[in-house]
Write a protein that holds these residues in place. Structure first.
Motif, PDB file in Angstrom:
ATOM      1  N   LEU A 125       0.819  -1.211   0.000  1.00 55.76           N
ATOM      2  CA  LEU A 125       0.000   0.000   0.000  1.00 55.76           C
ATOM      3  C   LEU A 125       0.857   1.268   0.000  1.00 55.76           C
ATOM      4  O   LEU A 125       0.655   2.177  -0.813  1.00 55.76           O
ATOM      5  N   GLY A 126       1.818   1.341   0.913  1.00 56.31           N
ATOM      6  CA  GLY A 126       2.606   2.571   1.052  1.00 56.31           C
ATOM      7  C   GLY A 126       3.387   2.932  -0.188  1.00 56.31           C
ATOM      8  O   GLY A 126       3.509   4.113  -0.530  1.00 56.31           O
ATOM      9  N   GLY A 127       3.907   1.934  -0.886  1.00 49.35           N
ATOM     10  CA  GLY A 127       4.669   2.205  -2.104  1.00 49.35           C
ATOM     11  C   GLY A 127       3.823   2.849  -3.173  1.00 49.35           C
ATOM     12  O   GLY A 127       4.277   3.749  -3.893  1.00 49.35           O
ATOM     13  N   VAL A 177      10.079  -4.957  -0.657  1.00 52.15           N
ATOM     14  CA  VAL A 177      10.671  -5.199  -1.977  1.00 52.15           C
ATOM     15  C   VAL A 177      10.480  -3.974  -2.856  1.00 52.15           C
ATOM     16  O   VAL A 177       9.405  -3.364  -2.852  1.00 52.15           O
ATOM     17  N   ARG A 178      11.519  -3.620  -3.599  1.00 56.91           N
ATOM     18  CA  ARG A 178      11.476  -2.455  -4.483  1.00 56.91           C
ATOM     19  C   ARG A 178      11.214  -1.179  -3.687  1.00 56.91           C
ATOM     20  O   ARG A 178      10.356  -0.389  -4.010  1.00 56.91           O
ATOM     21  N   VAL A 179      11.985  -1.031  -2.633  1.00 55.46           N
ATOM     22  CA  VAL A 179      11.882   0.183  -1.820  1.00 55.46           C
ATOM     23  C   VAL A 179      12.414   1.378  -2.597  1.00 55.46           C
ATOM     24  O   VAL A 179      11.832   2.462  -2.600  1.00 55.46           O
ATOM     25  N   PHE A 180      13.545   1.187  -3.287  1.00 57.18           N
ATOM     26  CA  PHE A 180      14.193   2.275  -4.023  1.00 57.18           C
ATOM     27  C   PHE A 180      14.186   2.052  -5.536  1.00 57.18           C
ATOM     28  O   PHE A 180      14.224   3.012  -6.301  1.00 57.18           O
ATOM     29  N   ALA A 181      14.164   0.793  -5.965  1.00 54.29           N
ATOM     30  CA  ALA A 181      14.394   0.472  -7.379  1.00 54.29           C
ATOM     31  C   ALA A 181      13.419   1.154  -8.321  1.00 54.29           C
ATOM     32  O   ALA A 181      13.784   1.524  -9.446  1.00 54.29           O
ATOM     33  N   THR A 193       7.220  -1.019  -2.677  1.00 57.33           N
ATOM     34  CA  THR A 193       6.277  -1.282  -3.756  1.00 57.33           C
ATOM     35  C   THR A 193       5.604  -2.636  -3.578  1.00 57.33           C
ATOM     36  O   THR A 193       4.422  -2.810  -3.878  1.00 57.33           O
ATOM     37  N   GLN A 194       6.380  -3.612  -3.088  1.00 58.39           N
ATOM     38  CA  GLN A 194       5.842  -4.937  -2.823  1.00 58.39           C
ATOM     39  C   GLN A 194       6.271  -5.388  -1.429  1.00 58.39           C
ATOM     40  O   GLN A 194       7.263  -4.890  -0.880  1.00 58.39           O
TER      41      GLN A 194
END
Length: 251
Positions: A143-145, A202-206, A242-243
């Protein structure tokens, strides 16, 4: 893995694969076998299935899309593991029309819960495919992503809509039906009778770092991966991922 071997797209799944590979190694040692029976629900073209097969495990992929299963067959053949990967057309809610109950050492449920009508029922179903001792890997949209991404893109009303909507849906153009917090995803596993072993963002920055910044500097891809791996385990970053990835165990 070096930058040359880690394309940017694979960076988005690298953290999940590192966690999953270690979990499969532990499960194989606990079972006293080199090869596990793995079920990948919604596994599509085999991004994770083929990697697991390369480790010597036998993988059954269930997916409703025949084109994805055709791509799976091609990918497995190119990787030299066609004898270890089997594709079956079906879905998570009708799982036992095409596979056996209680037959798998590990079940992957990646990118499925966002699209089913009843996520809790879906999780209970895939858990029923596990042996008395088994591992479940859940991967779902965070949700947050999504809120952060919409806000950074200047879509502030959509960001607020995602933040306040019970399903995390940001509007009519949103292709994802629902998103989860780390607590919600962990609760689904726990309510299905499993013990949550770990939670990773997962995919915090990518997804936020411009590609030109990564491509322009030698070693930047590896540095970004190390940053993702370090942040993945920290609960403070779960809220902007993101995930979300939950690893849960039975027995």
């Amino acid at each position: 893995m070096s930058d040359q071997l880690r394309p940017r797209a694979s960076l988005r799944t690298a953290v999940v694969w590192e966690v999953l590979r270690d979990a499969l190694d532990r499960r194989a040692k606990a079972a006293g076998r080199d090869a596990l029976e793995i079920l990948d629900t919604g596994g599509g073209s085999g991004k994770f299935a083929v990697q697991a097969a390369r480790l010597g495990h036998r993988v059954t992929v269930v997916d409703p899309n025949p084109n994805a299963l055709f791509a799976l067959e091609r990918r497995a053949t190119e990787a030299g593991v066609a004898d270890l990967v089997r594709g079956v057309q079906g879905d998570a809610l009708g799982l036992f029309d095409v596979v056996e109950r209680g037959a798998y050492d590990a079940v992957l449920c990646h990118g499925v819960l966002e699209y089913v009508d009843d996520p809790a029922e879906c999780v209970r179903n895939v858990v029923a495919a596990l042996r008395p001792a088994g591992t479940l890997s859940l991967l779902a949209a965070g949700l947050g992503g999504a809120v952060l991404a919409r806000a950074l893109a200047g879509h502030f009303d959509e960001a607020r809509q995602a933040l306040t909507d019970p399903t995390g849906h940001w509007g009519p153009g949103d292709p994802v039906l629902r998103r989860f917090t780390a607590d919600q995803l962990s609760a689904l596993a726990a309510e299905a009778g499993l013990e949550v072993a770990s939670v990773h963002g997962v995919r915090v920055f990518a997804d936020l770092v411009p590609g030109v910044l990564v491509d322009a500097e030698p070693g930047a891809m590896d540095a970004l991966f190390r940053l993702e791996a370090a942040a993945a385990e920290l609960p403070a970053f779960h809220s902007v991922a993101t995930q979300l990835h939950v690893l849960a165990e039975r027995g």
